[in-house]
Write a protein that holds these residues in place. Structure first.
Motif, short mmCIF file in Angstrom:
data_model
loop_
_atom_site.label_atom_id
_atom_site.label_comp_id
_atom_site.label_asym_id
_atom_site.label_seq_id
_atom_site.Cartn_x
_atom_site.Cartn_y
_atom_site.Cartn_z
N THR A 32 1.03 -1.01 0.33
CA THR A 32 0.11 0.14 0.47
C THR A 32 0.67 0.95 -0.06
O THR A 32 0.54 2.25 -0.77
CB THR A 32 -0.69 -0.32 1.07
OG1 THR A 32 -1.95 -1.10 1.22
CG2 THR A 32 -2.38 1.09 1.14
N MET A 33 2.60 1.04 0.62
CA MET A 33 2.42 2.78 0.98
C MET A 33 3.86 2.29 -0.54
O MET A 33 3.47 3.71 -0.87
CB MET A 33 3.80 2.63 1.93
CG MET A 33 3.04 2.43 2.90
SD MET A 33 2.14 4.11 3.51
CE MET A 33 3.15 5.39 3.37
N GLY A 34 3.76 1.50 -1.47
CA GLY A 34 4.64 1.43 -2.50
C GLY A 34 3.05 2.70 -3.74
O GLY A 34 4.08 3.24 -4.28
N ILE A 35 2.27 2.19 -3.41
CA ILE A 35 1.26 2.88 -4.45
C ILE A 35 1.26 4.10 -3.93
O ILE A 35 1.25 5.05 -5.33
CB ILE A 35 0.05 1.75 -4.38
CG1 ILE A 35 -0.23 0.67 -4.55
CG2 ILE A 35 -1.48 2.67 -4.62
CD1 ILE A 35 -0.86 -0.93 -4.79
N ARG A 36 1.53 4.06 -2.96
CA ARG A 36 1.21 5.80 -2.19
C ARG A 36 2.43 6.44 -2.78
O ARG A 36 1.69 8.07 -3.31
CB ARG A 36 1.02 6.19 -1.04
CG ARG A 36 1.22 7.56 -0.55
CD ARG A 36 1.61 7.55 1.42
NE ARG A 36 1.57 8.76 1.70
CZ ARG A 36 2.59 9.27 2.12
NH1 ARG A 36 3.60 9.04 3.11
NH2 ARG A 36 2.55 10.73 2.74
#
Length: 124
Positions: A32-36
């Motif tokens: 999820t933080m990679g998508i951010r």
């Protein structure tokens, strides 16, 4: 606060150990933080700016909250599968008279009975 159960807890109904659950939580959070981060990069590099820039900005702002919520939910959202540890084997189906073999000459007693006798006091 959980209510105390009168029956012992079965080993098959216990949730996963926190150490085993930690790996999946970290993986979900990192994805999820990679998508951010991808949203931040896309917000800055994709030109001309338009409505999609606001979508990337919203992703960059709201994804940390979503990542924490998803990571904290864990694997036990469905509740433990309760299996009665004292379950019994199913009894075989009763045989019909046509399929039953001929009766033996002597009846076979398959029940073992154990009885106790009172303790006798030694004679003096």
């Amino acid at each position: 606060m959980k209510k105390a159960s009168k029956t012992p807890q079965s080993a098959t109904s216990l949730p996963r150990a926190p150490r085993e659950d930690e790996g999946s939580r970290v993986t979900k959070y990192m994805i999820t933080m990679g998508i951010r981060i991808a949203c931040f990069i896309a917000m800055a590099l994709v030109t001309p700016y338009g409505w999609y820039t606001w979508v990337f900005a919203a992703g960059a702002v709201f994804l940390p909250y979503i990542a924490v919520v998803i990571a904290n939910v864990g694997e036990d959202t469905h509740g433990p599968e309760v299996i009665n540890p004292e379950r019994m084997l199913e009894a075989p189906a009763p045989r019909t008279e046509a399929a039953a073999p001929a009766a033996p000459a002597e009846p076979m007693d398959r029940v073992i009975r154990i009885t106790e006798t009172p303790l006798r006091k030694p004679e003096e």
